[in-house]
Structures are given as structure tokens and as C-alpha cells.
Motif scaffolding. Structure first.
Motif, PDB file in Angstrom:
ATOM      1  N   GLN A   1       3.211   8.187  -9.040  1.00  0.00           N
ATOM      2  CA  GLN A   1       2.645   7.805  -7.749  1.00  0.00           C
ATOM      3  C   GLN A   1       1.395   8.648  -7.480  1.00  0.00           C
TER       4      GLN A   1
ATOM      5  N   LEU B   1       1.242   6.289  -2.751  1.00  0.00           N
ATOM      6  CA  LEU B   1       1.175   4.922  -3.249  1.00  0.00           C
ATOM      7  C   LEU B   1       1.887   4.863  -4.596  1.00  0.00           C
TER       8      LEU B   1
ATOM      9  N   VAL C   1      -3.350   1.918  -8.651  1.00  0.00           N
ATOM     10  CA  VAL C   1      -2.752   3.180  -9.088  1.00  0.00           C
ATOM     11  C   VAL C   1      -2.608   3.143 -10.605  1.00  0.00           C
TER      12      VAL C   1
ATOM     13  N   GLY D   1       3.414   1.484   0.550  1.00  0.00           N
ATOM     14  CA  GLY D   1       3.460   2.897   0.217  1.00  0.00           C
ATOM     15  C   GLY D   1       4.315   3.648   1.222  1.00  0.00           C
TER      16      GLY D   1
ATOM     17  N   PHE E   1       0.830  -0.193  -7.610  1.00  0.00           N
ATOM     18  CA  PHE E   1       0.093  -0.543  -6.389  1.00  0.00           C
ATOM     19  C   PHE E   1      -1.271  -1.118  -6.765  1.00  0.00           C
TER      20      PHE E   1
ATOM     21  N   ARG F   1       1.846   0.137   5.187  1.00  0.00           N
ATOM     22  CA  ARG F   1       0.762  -0.670   4.660  1.00  0.00           C
ATOM     23  C   ARG F   1      -0.481  -0.469   5.515  1.00  0.00           C
TER      24      ARG F   1
ATOM     25  N   TRP G   1      -5.138  11.287   3.504  1.00  0.00           N
ATOM     26  CA  TRP G   1      -5.754  10.043   3.981  1.00  0.00           C
ATOM     27  C   TRP G   1      -6.240  10.266   5.405  1.00  0.00           C
TER      28      TRP G   1
ATOM     29  N   ARG H   1       4.193   7.168   4.057  1.00  0.00           N
ATOM     30  CA  ARG H   1       3.232   7.966   4.808  1.00  0.00           C
ATOM     31  C   ARG H   1       3.934   9.034   5.635  1.00  0.00           C
TER      32      ARG H   1
END
Length: 286
Positions: free
Chosen positions: A136, A81, A131, A62, A85, A51, A141, A64
Motif C-alpha cells: 500500500q 491507498l 499504486v 482507501g 488502486f 474515497r 495528504w 484515512r
């Protein structure tokens, strides 16, 4: 918002605000000066519950994959995500770049799909995130520091937020290809997504089929690159789709070659059009 930027290790003052100097990577937990690192991000362990710091607990988590990072808080990740979301509007405490690798997301009235880009300066308020569809969304990022990125729920931008630099959405598919800035890649093509205020930049690089750089080269800046399609052989390493390269300043690269060509997302923290920022070496062929 007033935190001093991190100075670059090539002598820059940090005004580009990328914080690419001195990063650790998924394959090296300690920063290694002048040593390029290439790796397949598909092999990086995935954080199953992720998060954004400061987001309400009700926001769906999500996933990562942390790829590179600096102890100031700057980092680059592959973020996934899930469908459903939704996140509230607010601001971030550090600059954020996002590049969509797959799926669709809506931020306020702006819709971002594959190969769309956004730059959100620290303190600029953005609307709700959502989203779209049943797929997804996968995002490159990039938190640019120089402090850890956090979400703050507020109705207003900070008074000193750099609103003039805000890029809500940029569909790279609609941009025209232009020339590159160095002789080493003169037969390649470039699409600038954002030109930084110190002359560095974020762009897409298309290396044409049958490219051969012939020589090795040294770069006097920090670079981060992500392969979107195709490949480029760098020495004996095949830099292919979903591979990431972190290249510290004053590193020396082997020869670049490709038969089929490739498409790459690139960030650098210096104006590479300046004389001698990239130097070729004829004795480095492999």
C-alpha cells in the motif's frame, strides 16, 4: 477556482493558500487559539472506507486518518491507498499537496516513492493514478482549501489554473541541504520543497544530534509539522516518528532538545525570514 482565500489569523491575506489558521485537530474538535497540540497519529481512529469526493464508485476505496481540519474544507490526513488502486485523470477543486510516507504511486508518467512530494494547484489536470507493487502507499495528504476538495473528470485544465506552480514530482532525496532561516535553528538544515508566493513554505527540517535550543520561543505564524524519523523533545513532550504538531500563531513553545536528531516535514503560512516572526524567551526553559 476563483474563491477568495481564507485570511490568516496573524494578519496575512491568505495568498499562501494553506488555510492553516483556525484548525481543529484529532485531539481537539474545537480550534484553540495560541495552544500548540502534539499527538501520535498512530493513535488516531482510521476511516476504513475513504474515497476522494467525486471519484467513480469503481475506484477502490482507501483508508484515512483525519489529523487537522478547517470548516472551509482544508485538512491534513494520513491516507492509505491499497495495491490495485487506480483512479482516472481529472482535476481537483482545491490545491492539493502530497508527501509519500511509504510505498510507490504513479501519476501519469511521474513515479513518486518514499519522501517524494507533489503540489497540484486547483484546476490543473493530472493523469491517471496507480499504486505500484504489492505494498500500500501511505501519503501525507494535504487539502489546502478554501473550498472542499472534489474530483472532476475533465480533459482540460481550467482556464485560470495556476500551471506555473504545478510540481508533478519532487524527489526530496535528491535535493541539497541548505541553511535554515531563523537563529533558533541555525545549526539545523532545511530542504525547501515549495516556497509559497507569500514567502511561507513547505520543507524538510533536519535537526542535528545534540541540538539544544536553550530557550522557549513564540512564533507569529501557523505551523504544521510531521515527524518522519528520530525525535525532538519539546519541553516534556517527545515529538517522535509519526507524531504531528499543529501550532497556531502567537503560541509560545518550550525549549527544544534532542540527543539523536530528527527529520521533520514542515509547513508554515508566513515568511519566517522576516524580522521578529520568531522570538526567543530566556525564562522559558521547560
Amino acid at each position: 477556482m476563483d474563491v477568495a482565500p481564507i485570511k490568516e489569523d496573524w494578519g496575512g491575506d491568505g495568498k499562501g493558500r494553506l488555510s492553516l489558521s483556525g484548525r481543529s485537530t484529532a485531539i481537539s474538535k474545537e480550534y484553540v487559539p495560541r495552544k500548540y497540540q502534539f499527538f501520535n497519529t498512530n493513535a488516531v481512529p482510521e476511516e476504513q472506507v475513504w474515497r476522494i469526493s467525486g471519484m467513480p464508485d469503481k475506484v477502490v476505496a482507501g483508508k484515512r486518518k483525519l489529523l487537522t481540519w478547517h470548516n472551509c474544507g482544508a485538512s491534513t490526513s494520513r491516507v492509505m491507498l491499497p495495491p490495485g488502486f487506480v483512479a482516472p485523470s481529472g482535476i481537483f477543486t482545491a490545491d492539493l499537496e502530497i508527501f509519500i510516507l511509504g510505498g510507490e504511486i504513479q501519476i501519469g508518467e511521474w513515479r513518486l516513492d518514499k519522501h517524494s512530494y507533489s503540489f497540484i494547484p486547483a484546476g490543473v489536470r493530472v493523469e491517471d493514478w496507480k499504486v505500484l507493487g504489492e505494498e500500500q502507499v501511505e501519503i501525507l495528504w494535504m487539502e489546502n482549501g478554501p473550498v472542499p476538495l472534489k474530483y472532476i473528470n475533465t480533459r482540460n485544465c481550467y482556464s485560470n489554473a495556476r500551471l506555473s506552480e504545478f510540481i508533478p514530482v519532487l524527489d526530496s532525496k535528491l535535493l541539497a541541504w541548505g541553511q535554515t532561516q531563523t537563529v533558533q535553528f541555525e545549526v539545523a538544515k532545511k530542504k525547501f520543497l515549495r516556497k509559497h508566493n507569500n514567502g511561507g513554505g513547505t520543507w524538510l527540517l533536519a535537526i542535528l544530534p545534540h541540538y539544544d535550543g536553550h530557550y522557549g520561543m513564540t512564533q507569529s505564524y501557523n505551523e504544521e509539522a510531521y515527524a518522519l524519523a528520530g525525535y525532538c523533545d519539546i519541553g516534556n513532550y517527545r515529538f517522535a516518528k509519526d507524531h504531528l504538531g499543529y501550532c497556531p500563531s502567537y503560541d509560545t513553545f518550550p525549549r527544544h532538545r534532542t540527543v539523536d536528531g530528527g527529520l521533520f516535514f514542515v509547513r508554515v503560512d508566513r515568511d519566517i525570514s522576516q524580522l521578529a516572526t520568531v522570538s526567543s524567551y530566556g525564562h522559558i526553559n521547560e
